[in-house]
Structure formats: structure tokens, C-alpha cells
Write a protein that holds these residues in place. Structure first.
Motif, short mmCIF file in Angstrom:
data_model
loop_
_atom_site.label_atom_id
_atom_site.label_comp_id
_atom_site.label_asym_id
_atom_site.label_seq_id
_atom_site.Cartn_x
_atom_site.Cartn_y
_atom_site.Cartn_z
N SER A 58 0.81 -1.23 0.00
CA SER A 58 0.00 0.00 0.00
C SER A 58 0.83 1.27 0.00
N VAL A 59 2.16 1.13 -0.06
CA VAL A 59 3.01 2.32 0.06
C VAL A 59 3.41 2.82 -1.33
N PRO A 60 2.84 3.95 -1.77
CA PRO A 60 3.19 4.50 -3.09
C PRO A 60 4.69 4.77 -3.18
N GLY A 61 5.25 4.50 -4.35
CA GLY A 61 6.66 4.80 -4.57
C GLY A 61 7.57 3.60 -4.37
N LEU A 62 7.12 2.60 -3.62
CA LEU A 62 7.95 1.41 -3.43
C LEU A 62 7.73 0.44 -4.59
N PRO A 63 8.76 -0.35 -4.93
CA PRO A 63 8.60 -1.31 -6.03
C PRO A 63 7.46 -2.31 -5.78
N SER A 64 7.15 -2.55 -4.51
CA SER A 64 6.09 -3.51 -4.18
C SER A 64 4.69 -2.91 -4.29
N TYR A 65 4.60 -1.60 -4.59
CA TYR A 65 3.30 -0.92 -4.56
C TYR A 65 2.30 -1.55 -5.53
N GLN A 66 1.11 -1.79 -5.03
CA GLN A 66 0.01 -2.35 -5.82
C GLN A 66 -1.23 -1.50 -5.53
N PRO A 67 -1.70 -0.73 -6.50
CA PRO A 67 -2.84 0.17 -6.23
C PRO A 67 -4.04 -0.54 -5.60
N LEU A 68 -4.28 -1.78 -6.01
CA LEU A 68 -5.42 -2.50 -5.46
C LEU A 68 -5.32 -2.62 -3.94
N ALA A 69 -4.10 -2.83 -3.44
CA ALA A 69 -3.92 -3.00 -1.99
C ALA A 69 -4.37 -1.76 -1.22
N SER A 70 -4.15 -0.59 -1.82
CA SER A 70 -4.52 0.65 -1.12
C SER A 70 -6.02 0.91 -1.15
N LEU A 71 -6.77 0.06 -1.88
CA LEU A 71 -8.23 0.22 -1.94
C LEU A 71 -8.97 -0.81 -1.08
N ILE A 72 -8.23 -1.77 -0.52
CA ILE A 72 -8.87 -2.85 0.22
C ILE A 72 -9.73 -2.32 1.38
N HIS A 73 -9.25 -1.28 2.06
CA HIS A 73 -10.01 -0.76 3.20
C HIS A 73 -11.38 -0.24 2.79
N LYS A 74 -11.52 0.15 1.51
CA LYS A 74 -12.80 0.67 1.04
C LYS A 74 -13.83 -0.45 0.83
N MET A 75 -13.34 -1.71 0.85
CA MET A 75 -14.25 -2.83 0.61
C MET A 75 -14.54 -3.62 1.88
N GLU A 76 -14.15 -3.05 3.01
CA GLU A 76 -14.39 -3.73 4.29
C GLU A 76 -15.88 -4.00 4.48
N GLY A 77 -16.16 -5.20 4.96
CA GLY A 77 -17.56 -5.53 5.26
C GLY A 77 -18.35 -6.02 4.07
N LYS A 78 -17.78 -5.94 2.85
CA LYS A 78 -18.49 -6.44 1.66
C LYS A 78 -18.41 -7.97 1.65
N SER A 79 -19.56 -8.62 1.64
CA SER A 79 -19.54 -10.09 1.65
C SER A 79 -19.52 -10.66 0.24
N SER A 80 -19.94 -9.87 -0.73
CA SER A 80 -19.90 -10.35 -2.11
C SER A 80 -19.64 -9.17 -3.04
N PHE A 81 -19.23 -9.50 -4.27
CA PHE A 81 -18.92 -8.47 -5.25
C PHE A 81 -19.86 -8.58 -6.44
N GLU A 82 -20.10 -7.41 -7.03
CA GLU A 82 -21.05 -7.35 -8.15
C GLU A 82 -20.29 -7.29 -9.46
N SER A 83 -20.72 -8.10 -10.42
CA SER A 83 -20.13 -8.00 -11.75
C SER A 83 -20.73 -6.78 -12.45
N PRO A 84 -19.91 -5.96 -13.13
CA PRO A 84 -20.48 -4.78 -13.79
C PRO A 84 -21.48 -5.18 -14.88
#
Length: 292
Positions: free
Chosen positions: A108-134
Motif C-alpha cells: 500500500s506504500v506508493p513509490g515502493l517497487p512492491s506498490y500495488q494500487p489494489l492494496a490501497s483500496l482494500i479498506h474501502k471494501m471492508e464488510g463487503k460479503s460479495s462483489f457485483e459483476s459490472p
């Protein structure tokens, strides 16, 4: 044309980047560019990103952008593309990250080689039990679609629209955009009802296209027909497929900088920005957009 000159100058000299992890190796990769585009959309169109509003994601390919807008941001985003949505791998990554908090912290740390944008969005999906297909319309965004939408808006003739929709959906399913046929079976999210399809299109508040190839002109045409803003990141030019594209001086459009000039001459109230990943032949980062 003033805007065209500006675009031409900016294209050759470069200008302000939207600050988004430019030093990260992952941020430059093909899979993560769409995260940068999502960030730009959220910043630019926060007033449109309201529950109940619909966004049309033209040539949305694998469906990553629409999946993120739907599941992270709570925005209904509809993919218009003949190719199948493929978000299974994205969902697996989300599930892995949700069950590995250590990996989330590392990535989740921008600028590091390990950075993955998806990881920094995980907190926004807390509590979601299922995902919707667009939602997905397996349609080519082309002149026929723009004309069919225009006809329906003028006549309200659902039979005429249905005839177009069924024919165009069949054509979409037969397309071999990826070099092979993907089959005609109905997948989750596929909109097969003509009335629902035109309702979704007419309710749209924004039309977007990220590297939308042959659909580039029609993003603008469709948005103008609907009277809504648009945001596109042009990529390939396809001069042989669009011999009628002409600049104001009468010359044909053959290369990327001429495509930018052509689009700026074609469009009204056009603004220009630059997405925060490195410009490359396969990673065009100039964004053309309107806001009202």
C-alpha cells in the motif's frame, strides 16, 4: 485552433503530472494504468459520482475500471465492449489481500517497487460479503450505435431500437477482437434486454474511454448525443480504418499527435490533462475531457 496548438505543444514538451506513484514500477505496468485513470475520474467528476448515476465505460475490455467503480466506489458503471469481462483474477487478488493484512501493508506504500494500487483500496471494501459483476452490453461503440440511440431519442420507437440491439449484440458476440471467438453464452452482468439496455444508456451521466481504439470518435459522438461530458485517453490511430479523419488544413490523420489535434478540433470545450504514468508507445497518458 488554439486548443489544438496547446495539445501539440504539451504532447511534445510534457507538462504537469497528476501525482500518482510515478516512481513505482507497478504504476507503469499495463494492469495498473486503469487505477490511475479511476483516480482522475474521481477527482474530476466527484459531482457526478452519486448513487444511482450511470457511467458508460466504452471499450472497457476486461472490465477492471467498471468493477472498481461498482465495488469500491458504489457507482454503476456499464461496460460497452464486444469482448467478455474478465474480472475473476481481480476478485481473487482482492480475496487474497483481504485475508493477508501483511501483504496489504507491504503493497500500500506508493513509490515502493512492491506498490500495488489494489492494496490501497482494500479498506474501502471492508464488510463487503460479495462483489457485483459490472453490467455489460456486448456492443461495438460505432456509428450504428450512435445513430440507433439518436433515432430512439427522437422517435421513442422501441421496436426499431430492439431490432438494432439484437442485431448488434449478435455482431458483437461474433467479433474476434482477441483473435478468437469468445462464445455466445450469457454471463453474469450481461444485459440482454433491449429496453434495459437503452434505459442504461439514456441514464448515463458520463461516457469514458481508456485506450478505446476504434471507438475513440464515437465516445465523443455518443456523449454529445446524450448531452453529457466525456473523458477519453486516446491510443492507437488506425489511419487505414479512418481515412475520412481530416485536420482543419485538409491533411489526413496519420499519427498520434495528429489524432490529438483532430479530436481537439472535433470537440467542444475540450480540456487536456496528463495521467501519472510514463508515456510510451503502448501507454499513452494524455487525457481529453469535458466537464459539463
Amino acid at each position: 485552433h488554439h486548443t489544438a496548438k496547446l495539445i501539440h505543444t504539451w504532447y511534445h514538451t510534457g507538462y504537469r503530472y497528476l501525482a500518482m506513484n510515478e516512481s513505482s514500477t507497478r504504476a507503469a505496468s499495463r494492469k495498473t494504468r486503469v487505477f490511475v485513470f479511476r483516480e482522475f475520474l474521481l477527482e474530476t467528476y466527484s459531482h457526478l459520482f452519486q448513487p444511482g448515476n450511470i457511467i458508460l465505460d466504452v471499450a472497457g475490455g476486461g472490465g477492471t475500471l467498471s468493477w472498481l467503480l461498482t465495488n469500491v466506489d458504489g457507482i454503476k458503471s456499464v461496460v460497452l465492449d464486444p469482448t467478455r469481462i474478465k474480472t475473476q483474477r481481480l476478485v481473487k487478488s482482492v480475496q487474497y489481500l483481504r485475508s493477508n493484512p501483511e501483504a496489504v501493508r507491504e503493497r500500500s506504500v506508493p513509490g515502493l517497487p512492491s506498490y500495488q494500487p489494489l492494496a490501497s483500496l482494500i479498506h474501502k471494501m471492508e464488510g463487503k460479503s460479495s462483489f457485483e459483476s459490472p453490467s455489460h452490453l456486448r456492443l461495438l461503440v460505432d456509428e450504428d450505435l450512435v445513430l440507433a440511440v439518436s433515432d430512439f431519442r427522437r422517435t421513442n420507437n422501441i421496436e426499431g431500437w430492439t431490432t438494432y440491439f439484437l442485431r448488434a449484440t449478435e455482431k458483437g458476440k461474433e467479433m474476434q477482437t482477441l483473435g478468437y471467438s469468445e462464445g455466445k453464452d450469457v454471463a453474469e452482468g450481461d444485459v440482454v434486454d433491449a429496453k434495459l439496455a437503452i434505459e442504461s444508456i439514456l441514464k448515463a451521466k458520463l461516457v469514458v474511454g481508456f485506450h478505446c481504439d476504434q471507438a475513440t470518435d464515437y465516445v465523443i459522438d455518443l456523449a454529445e448525443e446524450l448531452g453529457v461530458p466525456y473523458c477519453l485517453v486516446p491510443c492507437c490511430v488506425f489511419p487505414s480504418e479512418f481515412p475520412n479523419r481530416q485536420l482543419s488544413d485538409g491533411s489526413r490523420v496519420r499519427c498520434y499527435s495528429e489524432l490529438l489535434t483532430y479530436l481537439s478540433e472535433k470537440a467542444k470545450n475540450l480540456r487536456t490533462g496528463k495521467l501519472g504514468f510514463h508515456f510510451a508507445e503502448t501507454a499513452k497518458n494524455i487525457v481529453l475531457y469535458t466537464v459539463d
